[in-house]
Scaffold this motif. Structure first.
Motif, short mmCIF file in Angstrom:
data_model
loop_
_atom_site.label_atom_id
_atom_site.label_comp_id
_atom_site.label_asym_id
_atom_site.label_seq_id
_atom_site.Cartn_x
_atom_site.Cartn_y
_atom_site.Cartn_z
N SER A 114 0.92 -1.14 -0.09
CA SER A 114 -0.16 0.34 0.08
C SER A 114 0.64 1.64 -0.19
O SER A 114 2.25 1.15 0.01
CB SER A 114 -1.18 -0.13 1.20
N ASN A 135 2.45 4.79 1.21
CA ASN A 135 2.84 4.58 2.88
C ASN A 135 3.34 6.31 2.22
O ASN A 135 4.55 6.73 2.02
CB ASN A 135 4.25 4.37 3.03
N SER A 187 3.03 10.77 3.05
CA SER A 187 2.86 12.15 3.78
C SER A 187 3.01 13.31 3.59
O SER A 187 4.71 13.11 3.31
CB SER A 187 2.94 11.80 5.33
N SER A 209 -1.76 9.64 3.17
CA SER A 209 -2.58 9.22 3.05
C SER A 209 -3.43 9.80 4.20
O SER A 209 -2.50 10.20 4.99
CB SER A 209 -1.91 7.85 3.16
N ILE A 265 -9.02 3.52 5.72
CA ILE A 265 -7.47 5.18 5.43
C ILE A 265 -7.86 5.20 3.53
O ILE A 265 -7.93 3.77 3.31
CB ILE A 265 -6.14 4.51 5.65
N THR A 273 -5.78 7.48 0.71
CA THR A 273 -4.92 7.96 0.16
C THR A 273 -5.32 8.91 -1.73
O THR A 273 -5.78 8.44 -2.43
CB THR A 273 -3.90 7.08 -0.55
N GLY A 286 -3.89 2.89 2.08
CA GLY A 286 -2.64 3.33 2.62
C GLY A 286 -2.03 3.61 3.78
O GLY A 286 -2.39 2.54 4.36
N GLU A 287 -1.23 4.36 4.65
CA GLU A 287 -0.28 4.53 6.09
C GLU A 287 -0.50 5.76 7.06
O GLU A 287 -0.33 6.62 6.20
CB GLU A 287 0.74 3.97 5.59
N ARG A 331 -2.21 0.89 8.73
CA ARG A 331 -1.52 0.57 7.44
C ARG A 331 -3.34 -0.82 6.63
O ARG A 331 -2.94 -1.81 7.42
CB ARG A 331 -0.26 -0.04 6.55
N THR A 364 -3.08 -0.08 -5.23
CA THR A 364 -2.85 0.76 -4.70
C THR A 364 -1.69 1.33 -4.55
O THR A 364 -0.85 2.74 -3.75
CB THR A 364 -3.53 1.40 -3.39
#
Length: 223
Positions: free
Chosen positions: A18, A20, A22, A99, A108, A110, A138-139, A148, A154
């Motif tokens: 997935s 990760n 930010s 995310s 969650i 993204t 996402g995470e 997560r 994705t």
């Protein structure tokens, strides 16, 4: 537990692939969070506080998988339909990703931001068009814990190039904002890779598919 949860929530021994993400350049607003309802239907089983399972690295959550898609024929008529009727059809680079937790702490998602580098649509849309795409998974760090939700579909990676085929609708096309899960079609060394999708594009050269799309428009155009 809902039927949808039973369908997609499959615990695996791997953490999955997935996003990760930010990216400080991307902002998340209420509209983004409300789109969790579209993917998760407000299912309380998917509320983050209810996630008791953990990945091997300790993050809470699970890896899930959407049902495989049927094989589709991508002849000239289909490519013409993409070029004439779809909101996005072309090659794009992933510029950023972020995310976030859905509304009411359900799910969650993204947000991905793409830049089109080669537009295949009919008409004169500039190739440097940007658009945002909201996808599930996402995470995130939430209330001091890492969560997560993983889905191989994705596994977009910032800085990589993709063939994007997004149906969208009139409103989204105008705003360059989409909420759906398109096929993952990564372009590597000029070759299209579709490891998680039933599509004949996998292993084909990008130039060959582009030439076919152009041929389709030249033969018939958009009606």
């Amino acid at each position: 537990m809902s039927k949808r949860r039973l369908l997609i929530a499959v615990l695996l021994l791997a953490t999955g692939a997935s996003v990760n993400a930010s990216d400080s350049d991307l902002t998340i607003d209420d509209r983004d969070r409300e789109n969790a309802v579209k993917f998760y239907g407000g299912d309380p089983d998917l509320k983050l506080s209810n996630h008791q399972s953990r990945h091997p690295d300790g993050a809470r959550g699970f890896t899930y998988s959407h049902p495989p898609e049927p094989m589709m024929y991508h002849g000239l008529e289909t490519l013409r339909h993409y070029a004439c009727s779809y909101a996005i059809f072309g090659v794009a680079d992933l510029q950023g990703a972020k995310s976030f937790v859905g509304k009411n702490e359900i799910g969650i998602l993204t947000k991905l931001r793409f830049k089109i580098v080669d537009n295949w649509k009919a008409g004169s849309i500039p190739k440097d068009q940007f658009f945002d795409l909201i996808i599930p998974g996402g995470e995130v760090m939430h209330k001091g814990e890492m969560f997560r939700l993983g889905d191989p579909l994705t596994s977009y990676v910032k800085g990589r190039r993709y063939l994007m085929i997004i149906q969208g609708d009139t409103e989204n096309a105008e705003k360059n904002y989409f909420v759906e899960l398109p096929r993952l079609l990564e372009v590597s060394n000029g070759i299209i890779r579709a490891p998680y999708s039933a599509t004949p594009f996998d292993g084909m050269s990008l130039s060959r598919v582009k030439a076919s799309a152009q041929e389709a428009l030249e033969q018939k155009g958009c009606e």
